[in-house]
Design an enzyme around this catalytic site. Structure first.
Site, short mmCIF file in Angstrom:
data_model
loop_
_atom_site.label_atom_id
_atom_site.label_comp_id
_atom_site.label_asym_id
_atom_site.label_seq_id
_atom_site.Cartn_x
_atom_site.Cartn_y
_atom_site.Cartn_z
N LYS A 182 1.73 -56.50 -5.19
CA LYS A 182 1.42 -57.85 -5.68
C LYS A 182 2.10 -58.14 -7.01
O LYS A 182 2.24 -59.30 -7.39
CB LYS A 182 -0.09 -58.04 -5.78
CG LYS A 182 -0.75 -58.13 -4.40
CD LYS A 182 -2.17 -58.64 -4.45
CE LYS A 182 -2.71 -58.89 -3.05
NZ LYS A 182 -2.90 -57.64 -2.28
C1 LIG Z 1 -2.96 -57.54 -0.88
C2 LIG Z 1 -2.72 -56.19 -0.29
C3 LIG Z 1 -2.42 -56.01 1.09
C4 LIG Z 1 -2.39 -57.16 2.07
O1 LIG Z 1 -1.27 -57.98 1.88
P1 LIG Z 1 -1.24 -59.44 2.54
O2 LIG Z 1 -0.02 -60.08 2.01
O3 LIG Z 1 -2.50 -60.12 2.09
O4 LIG Z 1 -1.20 -59.24 4.01
C5 LIG Z 1 -2.18 -54.73 1.54
N1 LIG Z 1 -2.25 -53.66 0.71
C6 LIG Z 1 -2.55 -53.80 -0.59
C7 LIG Z 1 -2.63 -52.58 -1.44
C8 LIG Z 1 -2.78 -55.05 -1.15
O5 LIG Z 1 -3.08 -55.17 -2.45
#
Ligand SMILES: *Cc1c(COP(=O)(O)O)cnc(C)c1O
Length: 432
Positions: A108
């Site tokens: 993220k």
């Molecule tokens: C947010 C997140 C996901 C999911 O990603 P999306 O884009 O919402 O499908 C998977 N793994 C981790 C560690 C995350 O922080």
């Protein structure tokens, strides 16, 4: 120049600046690029010699197509993409793309850093500061706060539920200082979210402050997530189009992969790896999309019962189930299976994978049963130290916690306590 429409109305076009600052269109759809360009073959010929930031810039430049001037976009991309995304081979066919080398140890960071710089750019001619309000249940707040840290012209106010985020998550939210302010709300995440929603509707607050949200479905978070699909391909490609396995919750990450494919990246298949929250898996099985309340799992960043990017995937495929099925496959795994996946990766490869990556690993193993010659690139979305509490003990003991996480423990928490009364939150905002 890049233009965007809402998935609920393709007739009306928005500029990138409007889409980034608004976050969501008023009609409750999601912003989508009106056109996704194909990268020229010369780009793919040059790709092996490009650094990660350089190829990211080339991809961004093609997609954004002048909506941000060249030199500004260069600053944004090189500022945001300043850490690596290395691919590790477990065996010749199984690759792990480590997306956790950013400041908050999860993928993220890519989206948050790019969005912060892009918002700051589009906000540049405003004489009033922009105040971003974010409610967080834990992880997103940390990435967003860190992404906006020290970005000029923007202040961030984070609301988090008292006692309901992990100790280190709280430190990530409350120790930054400068333009980041944390409010510790004596309530739940839903209360935090309700306060933020009410603030957006309040005329007095809106005349006193320019407020905006850093919503997880902002298009500026999706764009940079397409960069590392090219970066992975560059590192792994040996003549055979790979399968990408994306641990999925809100399906933003996999949607960014679909953008990369549209831009010409050769991909054999995308695999959406789900935990027990298997709404998308059911959609692929039956053609019916039935959102459900989320259930709690050890891969908790994927505990989503109504994936918000589903509308974008439908838009890309004209809502045609058969076409979606051709490009995307899905698997769903329980927590027990996830734990055995973590153990298997550790025993067989001496690699410590986090619970989200483990769901991806299991999905690829399942896929390999029918497709033994495929090359898989599994997106490892977070560093295992973030989920140390749920790892098997003997594995947890061997996790190296990166300094940027362990030193947080010693930083001093600074947060303002508020109740769930809106008037208190409002007074706080009006006093600023
Ligand atoms: C947010 C997140 C996901 C999911 O990603 P999306 O884009 O919402 O499908 C998977 N793994 C981790 C560690 C995350 O922080």
């Amino acid at each position: 120049m890049m233009k965007l429409y809402s998935t609920n109305n393709k007739q009306k076009l928005f500029t990138l600046g409007e889409a980034v600052l608004k976050g969501l269109p008023d009609d409750n759809g999601l912003f989508m690029p009106s056109y996704i360009p194909k990268l020229p073959s010369v780009f793919f010929e040059k790709l092996p010699s490009l650094s990660f930031p350089e190829l990211s810039f080339a991809v961004a430049n093609a997609l954004i197509d002048g909506a941000i001037p060249y030199s500004e976009l260069e600053k944004i991309v090189f500022g945001a993409i300043d850490f690596a995304a290395p691919s590790i081979a477990l065996d010749p066919k199984t690759h792990i793309l480590e997306l956790f080398h950013g400041p908050t140890l999860a993928f993220k960071d890519f989206g948050a850093r790019f969005m912060a710089r892009t918002m700051s750019y589009f906000n540049r001619n405003e004489d009033r500061e922009l105040t971003i309000l974010v409610a967080t249940s834990g992880d997103t707040g940390g990435a967003v706060a860190t992404g906006f840290y020290d970005i000029p012209g923007i202040k961030v106010i984070i609301l988090y539920p008292k006692g309901k985020v992990s100790h280190l998550q709280e430190k990530q939210l409350t120790t930054l200082g400068k333009n980041i302010t944390a409010l510790e709300v004596d309530g739940t995440f839903d209360d935090c979210q309700a306060l933020v929603k009410q603030a957006f509707l309040d005329a007095e607050i809106n005349s006193h402050l320019r407020i905006s949200s850093a919503n997880s479905i902002n298009i500026a978070r999706l764009i940079p997530q397409s960069f590392y699909y090219f970066e992975a391909w560059k590192q792994v490609f040996d003549g055979q189009a790979p399968v990408f396995i994306t641990p999925s919750g809100n399906f933003g990450n996999i949607t960014a992969g679909l953008f990369a494919q549209k831009m010409g990246l050769p991909v054999k298949k995308f695999i959406a790896a789900n935990n027990a929250n298997d709404v998308f898996y059911h959609y692929l099985q039956t053609g019916e999309y039935t959102p459900k309340p989320s259930v709690q799992t050890i891969s908790n960043a994927m505990d989503v019962g109504a994936p918000s990017n589903f509308a974008r995937i439908m838009d890309l495929y004209g809502s045609t189930w058969n076409n979606v099925k051709q490009d995307i496959q899905a698997y769903s795994f329980s927590d027990d299976a996830t734990l055995s996946g973590i153990q298997e990766v550790f025993d067989q490869y001496q690699y410590i994978i986090d619970p989200h990556g483990a769901v991806g690993y299991l999905a690829f193993k399942e896929h390999q049963k029918q497709n033994p010659n495929d090359i898989g690139i599994i997106l490892e979305t977070a560093h295992p130290s973030k989920f140390i509490d749920v790892l098997p003990k003997e594995i947890a003991n061997q996790v190296n916690t990166p300094d940027r996480l362990s030193t947080l423990a010693h930083r001093k928490k600074v947060a303002t306590q508020i109740s769930i009364r809106f008037s208190e939150f409002k007074d706080f905002l009006l006093s600023r």
